[in-house]
Design a protein around this motif. Structure first.
Motif, PDB file in Angstrom:
ATOM      1  N   ALA B   6       0.828  -1.199   0.000  1.00  0.00           N
ATOM      2  CA  ALA B   6       0.000   0.000   0.000  1.00  0.00           C
ATOM      3  C   ALA B   6       0.864   1.251   0.000  1.00  0.00           C
ATOM      4  N   ARG B   7       0.434   2.273  -0.739  1.00  0.00           N
ATOM      5  CA  ARG B   7       1.108   3.570  -0.646  1.00  0.00           C
ATOM      6  C   ARG B   7       0.694   4.245   0.647  1.00  0.00           C
ATOM      7  N   ARG B   8       1.456   5.261   1.044  1.00  0.00           N
ATOM      8  CA  ARG B   8       1.260   5.834   2.365  1.00  0.00           C
ATOM      9  C   ARG B   8      -0.139   6.437   2.583  1.00  0.00           C
ATOM     10  N   GLY B   9      -0.580   7.263   1.635  1.00  0.00           N
ATOM     11  CA  GLY B   9      -1.899   7.885   1.779  1.00  0.00           C
ATOM     12  C   GLY B   9      -3.010   6.842   1.795  1.00  0.00           C
ATOM     13  N   GLU B  10      -2.869   5.865   0.886  1.00  0.00           N
ATOM     14  CA  GLU B  10      -3.842   4.774   0.817  1.00  0.00           C
ATOM     15  C   GLU B  10      -3.908   4.031   2.141  1.00  0.00           C
ATOM     16  N   GLU B  12      -3.127   5.080   5.120  1.00  0.00           N
ATOM     17  CA  GLU B  12      -3.787   5.862   6.170  1.00  0.00           C
ATOM     18  C   GLU B  12      -5.304   5.801   6.026  1.00  0.00           C
ATOM     19  N   ASP B  13      -5.789   5.955   4.777  1.00  0.00           N
ATOM     20  CA  ASP B  13      -7.237   5.899   4.557  1.00  0.00           C
ATOM     21  C   ASP B  13      -7.792   4.544   4.966  1.00  0.00           C
ATOM     22  N   LEU B  14      -7.067   3.506   4.555  1.00  0.00           N
ATOM     23  CA  LEU B  14      -7.499   2.139   4.835  1.00  0.00           C
ATOM     24  C   LEU B  14      -7.564   1.892   6.335  1.00  0.00           C
ATOM     25  N   LEU B  15      -6.527   2.341   7.038  1.00  0.00           N
ATOM     26  CA  LEU B  15      -6.489   2.123   8.489  1.00  0.00           C
ATOM     27  C   LEU B  15      -7.612   2.901   9.167  1.00  0.00           C
ATOM     28  N   ARG B  16      -7.827   4.116   8.682  1.00  0.00           N
ATOM     29  CA  ARG B  16      -8.856   4.940   9.307  1.00  0.00           C
ATOM     30  C   ARG B  16     -10.237   4.317   9.112  1.00  0.00           C
ATOM     31  N   GLU B  17     -10.446   3.716   7.939  1.00  0.00           N
ATOM     32  CA  GLU B  17     -11.731   3.062   7.693  1.00  0.00           C
ATOM     33  C   GLU B  17     -11.863   1.762   8.469  1.00  0.00           C
ATOM     34  N   SER B  18     -10.751   1.029   8.569  1.00  0.00           N
ATOM     35  CA  SER B  18     -10.820  -0.308   9.162  1.00  0.00           C
ATOM     36  C   SER B  18     -10.862  -0.253  10.680  1.00  0.00           C
ATOM     37  N   ALA B  19     -10.242   0.780  11.273  1.00  0.00           N
ATOM     38  CA  ALA B  19     -10.076   0.803  12.734  1.00  0.00           C
ATOM     39  C   ALA B  19     -11.400   0.707  13.485  1.00  0.00           C
ATOM     40  N   PRO B  20     -12.396   1.556  13.166  1.00  0.00           N
ATOM     41  CA  PRO B  20     -13.627   1.460  13.956  1.00  0.00           C
ATOM     42  C   PRO B  20     -14.342   0.121  13.779  1.00  0.00           C
ATOM     43  N   ARG B  21     -14.256  -0.449  12.570  1.00  0.00           N
ATOM     44  CA  ARG B  21     -14.903  -1.751  12.356  1.00  0.00           C
ATOM     45  C   ARG B  21     -14.238  -2.801  13.231  1.00  0.00           C
ATOM     46  N   GLU B  42      -2.850  -0.629  19.167  1.00  0.00           N
ATOM     47  CA  GLU B  42      -1.599  -1.387  19.022  1.00  0.00           C
ATOM     48  C   GLU B  42      -1.603  -2.162  17.709  1.00  0.00           C
ATOM     49  N   ALA B  43      -2.759  -2.733  17.386  1.00  0.00           N
ATOM     50  CA  ALA B  43      -2.867  -3.472  16.122  1.00  0.00           C
ATOM     51  C   ALA B  43      -2.663  -2.535  14.930  1.00  0.00           C
ATOM     52  N   LEU B  44      -3.159  -1.292  15.064  1.00  0.00           N
ATOM     53  CA  LEU B  44      -2.986  -0.319  13.980  1.00  0.00           C
ATOM     54  C   LEU B  44      -1.516   0.023  13.787  1.00  0.00           C
ATOM     55  N   ILE B  45      -0.821   0.131  14.918  1.00  0.00           N
ATOM     56  CA  ILE B  45       0.616   0.432  14.825  1.00  0.00           C
ATOM     57  C   ILE B  45       1.339  -0.724  14.130  1.00  0.00           C
ATOM     58  N   ASP B  46       0.970  -1.963  14.499  1.00  0.00           N
ATOM     59  CA  ASP B  46       1.547  -3.133  13.815  1.00  0.00           C
ATOM     60  C   ASP B  46       1.279  -3.054  12.319  1.00  0.00           C
ATOM     61  N   ALA B  47       0.036  -2.707  11.967  1.00  0.00           N
ATOM     62  CA  ALA B  47      -0.348  -2.652  10.556  1.00  0.00           C
ATOM     63  C   ALA B  47       0.475  -1.604   9.815  1.00  0.00           C
ATOM     64  N   ALA B  48       0.618  -0.427  10.441  1.00  0.00           N
ATOM     65  CA  ALA B  48       1.358   0.653   9.786  1.00  0.00           C
ATOM     66  C   ALA B  48       2.812   0.239   9.559  1.00  0.00           C
ATOM     67  N   ARG B  49       3.347  -0.605  10.441  1.00  0.00           N
ATOM     68  CA  ARG B  49       4.726  -1.083  10.284  1.00  0.00           C
ATOM     69  C   ARG B  49       4.830  -2.163   9.222  1.00  0.00           C
ATOM     70  N   ARG B  54       5.004  -5.851   3.583  1.00  0.00           N
ATOM     71  CA  ARG B  54       4.480  -7.195   3.311  1.00  0.00           C
ATOM     72  C   ARG B  54       3.225  -7.167   2.452  1.00  0.00           C
ATOM     73  N   GLY B  55       2.704  -5.995   2.198  1.00  0.00           N
ATOM     74  CA  GLY B  55       1.479  -5.910   1.407  1.00  0.00           C
ATOM     75  C   GLY B  55       0.262  -5.871   2.304  1.00  0.00           C
ATOM     76  N   THR B  56      -0.839  -5.376   1.729  1.00  0.00           N
ATOM     77  CA  THR B  56      -2.076  -5.237   2.492  1.00  0.00           C
ATOM     78  C   THR B  56      -2.811  -6.571   2.534  1.00  0.00           C
ATOM     79  N   PRO B  57      -3.277  -6.983   3.704  1.00  0.00           N
ATOM     80  CA  PRO B  57      -4.021  -8.247   3.763  1.00  0.00           C
ATOM     81  C   PRO B  57      -5.308  -8.188   2.940  1.00  0.00           C
ATOM     82  N   GLU B  58      -5.799  -9.347   2.559  1.00  0.00           N
ATOM     83  CA  GLU B  58      -7.059  -9.426   1.799  1.00  0.00           C
ATOM     84  C   GLU B  58      -8.177  -8.713   2.571  1.00  0.00           C
TER      85      GLU B  58
END
Lengths: 132, 408
Positions: B6-10, B12-21, B42-49, B54-58
């Motif tokens: 994932a690119r950086r902006g993408e 961030e958007d993805l994490l912001r959408e996924s976090a509340p769910r 903490e999981a979000l921090i792991d994801a950002a790292r 490794r690529g974005t999970p399905e």
């Protein structure tokens, strides 16, 4: 909304000598009171900043004349209207700022007697308030 | 895992959408709120790292749920008093994705519990649902990060003490609770719209976040016309943002704005959203305010403004939510529709209810100037400038007073 709570040297009830003449234990108790109040405000999520200023001996009044600096007054041996320090708080209402000021006003003086210091409460100019 | 990092902006958007769910799913599974928000962070921090390499999970949300759940389970294992709960949780099937908009809205309801002060509800909503960091929220409100951290922690304690089961409130309680939710979302929007210098960037983001969350609320509650009304109000107001300040950052009043700068797409969407809301029945204050904003947005020149319509809408608004600010705005509309004397007469009626509020003086100044009383207008502008707590407004009012100084 943010407020500055201003503390001046002289604005206390009765005849209180400058802090430099207090018993060390009284000075410690006063400082502890101020730090505890800061900690309490921090705990409540209201603390923004608190600063104590150096004393009147180091204070100067300056008016520029466009070319060089002109010191018009100071240092001051003692000036009751000089600012001693301030606290900035971010609170829900003016009432809450006033409540904190009342709390700050009764810091302990010599022999633990509350100072009943007069605290000036000033709201900061901020962004536009939403209309409801 | 997808092949493409994932690119950086993408990201961030993805994490912001996924976090509340993810948070909603974890809260649903474990039945509590405070600790779990930390686990998701903490999981979000792991994801950002991990995701950039490794690529974005399905299923990003599923990944976050799994990682956050694992962290929580570790924590719960370490706590012998909670062993019973662990046994129960271990027996449950893993959480499914769930209805996403519903989950996000359920979280917003938790964050806007009536016990919380507005400032606390705003901070908690931005952190838990908006996915903003404590540092970002602190920067937006110009307070130290520690203070904001404590404010959020206290809000979480309050929410945990309320011990609300996860999900949308029952219909009987929903109406009142929805009122609190909409108010918090509108306050977040306003915090962003009332951009102050220095914090401007962070604050603009707040408006965008408020619009995003209100969109989600509308998806989850399509039959609540006031949710659509609030979304329309935000869109129709935000559309004017590009024209609202000049290049020097000074406020530009509505009648002096360059209307070609208004965001036509936002006006279109806001107008459509409002029409759908109004068709849903029960007219409320957000729909009425949106209708007023729409009336302004429709006028391509200030002189095309349909002030009679706006005056009628303020009359309705005052009937639904009486208050001095609404009355004040109605006085302005009356002046524009029927002449300054009509507005001044309404202001006099308002009198003691608002005396000492800067807006009364600002409005009276404006109406006096329209009526030709420049010295009177000058005095009122000066008084308004003395009374406002807003820096941009103070600058604007001082300039108005200075403009009329020669008349005084």
């Amino acid at each position: 909304m943010k407020f500055l709570l201003l503390q001046h040297y002289g604005r206390v009830e009765g005849d209180v000598p400058p802090m430099s003449q207090w018993a060390p234990a009284d000075v410690d108790a006063h400082i502890k009171f101020q730090l505890d109040l800061n900690a309490e405000l921090m705990e409540r999520g209201e603390f923004v900043e608190a600063q104590a200023l150096t004393g009147p001996e180091l204070a100067k009044n300056v008016i520029g004349n466009g070319a060089d600096m002109v010191i018009t007054d100071g240092p001051f041996a003692e000036s009751k209207e000089l600012l001693a320090g301030w606290r900035m708080v971010d609170v829900e209402s003016e009432e809450r700022a006033i409540e904190i000021a009342a709390q700050a006003s009764v810091g302990p003086g010599p022999n633990g007697v509350p100072l009943r210091q007069q605290i000036e409460v000033r709201q900061l100019l901020g962004p536009i308030e939403p209309t409801e | 895992v997808s092949a493409r990092p994932a690119r950086r902006g993408e990201l961030e958007d993805l994490l912001r959408e996924s976090a509340p769910r993810a948070l909603a799913a974890v809260v649903r599974r474990f039945g509590d709120f405070g600790d779990f928000e930390d686990a998701v962070q903490e999981a979000l921090i792991d994801a950002a790292r991990q995701w950039p390499d490794r690529g974005t999970p399905e299923s990003p949300t599923g990944w976050l749920i799994a990682v956050a759940s694992r962290r929580l389970t570790d924590r719960i294992r370490a706590d012998s008093a909670r062993r019973d709960r662990e046994v129960r949780i271990a027996a449950e099937p893993p959480p499914g994705p769930g209805a996403e908009a519903d989950d996000t809205l359920a979280l917003i309801f938790i964050c806007c519990r009536p016990e919380l002060t507005p400032a606390s509800a705003i901070a908690l909503t931005l952190r838990a649902v908006g996915g903003l960091s404590t540092a970002q929220i602190a920067a937006a409100f110009l307070v130290p990060e520690t203070t904001m951290g404590r404010r959020i922690a206290r809000a979480k304690q309050t929410v945990a003490a309320a011990d609300e089961s996860f999900g949308l409130p029952a219909p009987a309680a929903r109406k009142e609770r929805l009122g609190a939710v909409l108010r918090v979302l509108y306050l977040i929007f306003n915090e962003g719209y009332a951009a102050s210098e220095g914090a401007q960037l962070a604050r603009t983001e707040l408006s965008a976040e408020a619009i995003r969350l209100t969109r989600i609320a509308r998806l989850a509650l399509p039959a609540e016309p006031e949710v659509g009304g609030l979304l329309a109000l935000m869109l129709l107001t935000d559309a004017r943002r590009p024209a609202r300040t000049d290049p020097a950052g000074e406020l530009v009043p509505l009648d002096e704005q360059d209307r070609s700068l208004w965001d036509a797409a936002a006006i279109d969407e806001g107008t459509r959203t409002l029409a759908e809301a109004v068709a849903g029945g029960a007219v409320g204050p957000y729909q009425l305010q949106a209708a007023i904003a729409a009336a302004h947005d429709r006028a391509s020149r200030p002189e095309d403004t349909d002030w009679a319509e706006i005056l009628a809408l303020y009359g309705l608004l005052e009937a639904v939510t009486p208050g001095p600010m609404v009355a004040l705005n109605r006085a302005v509309a009356a002046a524009m529709a029927n002449g300054p004397e009509a507005g001044l007469a309404l202001l006099d009626e308002l009198g003691p209810r608002l005396e000492g509020h800067h807006r009364v003086h600002a409005v009276r100044a404006h109406l006096l100037e329209l009526a030709g009383d420049e010295p009177g207008a000058h005095t009122e502008y000066e008084r308004a400038a003395e009374l406002t707590a807003s820096l941009p407004e103070q600058r604007y009012l001082t300039r108005q007073a200075a403009r009329l100084a020669s008349a005084a």
